[in-house]
Design a protein around this motif. Structure first.
Motif: not given
Length: 267
Positions: A181-183, A191-193, A195, A266
């Motif tokens: 999880q990337k913030k 925002e969080s994304s 992968s 993703p």
């Protein structure tokens, strides 16, 4: 003196312009040659596919009838070589299609918990045949991801195939899955994304000088196949194109006797 400097500048500008025009022409010629090469490969591949399919059918029909042990051996060789050529042609056509960039991959919802075993289990059986060990490490709870089922299957299968192929008998292969999880902060909003990473490692080191070329078409690392497993040199080029089509990234590292391919997609 001023006039001399002006003349020199004019001469230099003309030389630069001439050289630039010459280089641009060379680039255009190389681009045209590359297009002609791709067209030739595509045409030849299409033309060869039909006779090879007929040969495969003929071999299959011959195997139905009783033959001597020596005859069976020859049929098996023919069958193996025929499959090799068909795989080469399929890879060439797929690469041509991907490099054209005209086809968008459809998306599927993939439940990794039930989907991954369908990819990994056949390679576990294959590893056992050579007394290899395929160690799998995944999170207890795997997410669903949106990707293209066929493309992602082919990516992982190709990397696992290479890992098995270039690992000595009795060696160990690792397949690791990580969820990340990337913030990122934008205008006071966090925002969080998400992968997912697939990491495939095997005990075979690739020289650092060869790593930049490893995804090139038809490239094979020198002296990397002491077991004479064979290959077309197209697998990793195809993998890279498929990963890019799915908006992912692929990275290869090699040190301390191990090589690891990391595919990040993703979610």
């Amino acid at each position: 003196l001023y006039q001399q400097v002006q003349t020199l500048n004019t001469d230099l500008e003309k030389q630069v312009q001439d050289r630039t025009a010459e280089l641009q022409q060379k680039v255009q010629e190389l681009q045209q040659l590359n297009i002609l090469k791709d067209d030739f490969l595509s045409t030849v591949s299409h033309e060869l596919r039909t006779p090879l399919s007929n040969m495969k059918m003929a071999i299959h029909m011959l195997k139905v009838f009783p033959v001597s042990e020596r005859g069976q051996e020859y049929l098996n060789i023919l069958d193996t070589e025929c499959k090799r050529e068909i795989n080469l042609i399929t890879d060439l056509l797929d690469l041509q299609r991907l490099e054209g960039g005209t086809e968008l991959a459809s998306t599927d919802v993939i439940d990794l918990a039930s989907w991954l075993p369908t990819i990994i289990d056949p390679f576990k059986s294959r590893a056992k045949e050579r007394e290899q060990t395929l160690k799998v490490k995944t999170p207890k709870k795997l997410p669903q991801i949106v990707s293209n089922n066929n493309s992602l299957s082919r990516i992982l299968a190709e990397l696992l195939n290479n890992a098995c192929k270039y690992t000595q008998d009795g060696g160990e292969i690792k397949f690791i899955v990580e969820c990340n999880q990337k913030k990122s902060s934008k205008k006071n909003l966090v925002e969080s994304s998400f992968s997912i990473k697939f990491m495939i490692s095997n005990p075979s080191e690739i020289p650092a000088s060869e790593l930049p070329k490893i995804f090139n078409k038809f490239y094979r690392v020198p002296n990397a196949d002491p077991w004479k497993q064979g290959g077309t040199g197209l697998g990793l080029a195809l993998v890279k194109k498929l990963v890019e089509q799915l908006n992912g990234n692929i990275l290869v590292t090699s040190s301390n006797g191990w090589t690891t391919f990391t595919v990040e997609m993703p979610v």
